[in-house]
Design a protein around this motif. Sequence first.
Motif, PDB file in Angstrom:
ATOM      1  N   SER A  21       0.820  -1.211   0.000  1.00 12.49           N
ATOM      2  CA  SER A  21       0.000   0.000   0.000  1.00 12.49           C
ATOM      3  C   SER A  21       0.853   1.260   0.000  1.00 12.49           C
ATOM      4  O   SER A  21       0.441   2.302  -0.522  1.00 12.49           O
ATOM      5  N   THR A 111     -12.776  -2.109   3.571  1.00 13.28           N
ATOM      6  CA  THR A 111     -13.188  -1.482   2.324  1.00 13.28           C
ATOM      7  C   THR A 111     -14.492  -0.720   2.477  1.00 13.28           C
ATOM      8  O   THR A 111     -14.644   0.397   1.949  1.00 13.28           O
ATOM      9  N   SER A 130      -3.961  -4.838  -2.978  1.00 12.20           N
ATOM     10  CA  SER A 130      -4.052  -6.297  -3.078  1.00 12.20           C
ATOM     11  C   SER A 130      -3.211  -6.810  -4.248  1.00 12.20           C
ATOM     12  O   SER A 130      -3.284  -6.278  -5.348  1.00 12.20           O
ATOM     13  N   SER A 139     -10.177 -11.355  -1.689  1.00 13.88           N
ATOM     14  CA  SER A 139      -9.185 -10.546  -2.406  1.00 13.88           C
ATOM     15  C   SER A 139      -9.204 -10.833  -3.907  1.00 13.88           C
ATOM     16  O   SER A 139      -8.281 -10.450  -4.620  1.00 13.88           O
ATOM     17  N   TYR A 144     -14.243  -8.091  -5.399  1.00 13.78           N
ATOM     18  CA  TYR A 144     -14.259  -6.628  -5.405  1.00 13.78           C
ATOM     19  C   TYR A 144     -15.280  -6.064  -6.382  1.00 13.78           C
ATOM     20  O   TYR A 144     -15.873  -5.009  -6.137  1.00 13.78           O
ATOM     21  N   ARG A 163      -7.558  -1.903  -8.006  1.00 12.36           N
ATOM     22  CA  ARG A 163      -6.431  -2.671  -7.444  1.00 12.36           C
ATOM     23  C   ARG A 163      -5.298  -2.668  -8.475  1.00 12.36           C
ATOM     24  O   ARG A 163      -5.084  -3.640  -9.187  1.00 12.36           O
ATOM     25  N   ASP A 166      -2.895  -5.753  -8.851  1.00 14.72           N
ATOM     26  CA  ASP A 166      -3.502  -7.085  -8.744  1.00 14.72           C
ATOM     27  C   ASP A 166      -2.839  -8.137  -9.632  1.00 14.72           C
ATOM     28  O   ASP A 166      -3.159  -9.323  -9.520  1.00 14.72           O
TER      29      ASP A 166
END
Length: 234
Positions: A21, A111, A130, A139, A144, A163, A166
């Motif tokens: 992150s 989230t 993620s 995930s 999502y 993401r 990802d």
Amino acid sequence: MRADGARGTSAAVLLSGGLDSAVLLSEMRRGHDRIHPLYIRGGLRWEEAELAAARAFVAAIGGPGLEPLTVLEEPVRDVYGDHWSTGSGGVPGAETPDEAVYLPGRNVLLTAKAAVWCRLRGVSELALGSLGSNPFPDSTPGFYRDLESVLGRAMGGSPRLTRPFDRLSKAEVVWAGRDLPLHLTFSCLMPVAGLHCGSCNKCAERREGFRQSGVADRTPYATSNASPRVGHAG
């Protein structure tokens, strides 16, 4: 590599203080005029050190468009009860697979909280760090997509959930952030006097990410012990 997004927009980044992150936060600045780092505190055993790292990293990278760190509260100690994440007993060690650190429902809670914050402030995108190697059921891309749809129906519109990493591994993220102060990030389940313990599942994952990327690991560890990873490396 650029995080997706268009100029003239704002976005929030769900910041844990960890490598993924933190690098994402920096990347997102390339495609947006304003970035809001969000940290959500749940009462877990590592959060004091994690939050200190998040604050230090945000301060270190600074610059135009990067807003101050916002800390939100989402207590979960009463939900998880006597659990390793809340301080009851030992934590998953370096030899355990990634699945050992799964916290049921955590991505839903984090989230949803962050999305409501965004919706009330007109922030149109919420980015999460993620990775493609993440093995957890909450995930996946499908998860999502469904969550974004549910949040949109619940609030009459919601931020877009993105993401950008990802398809990346931990090593690829470390390489992408090689010019950042990655030693200020934090990813440990059982801090020792504010340092990475050096022997838990997350410390092993962190070390392996640096090793595979070829980037020097400047992380201060409380112990030099390291065990091979089991399961999903990266």
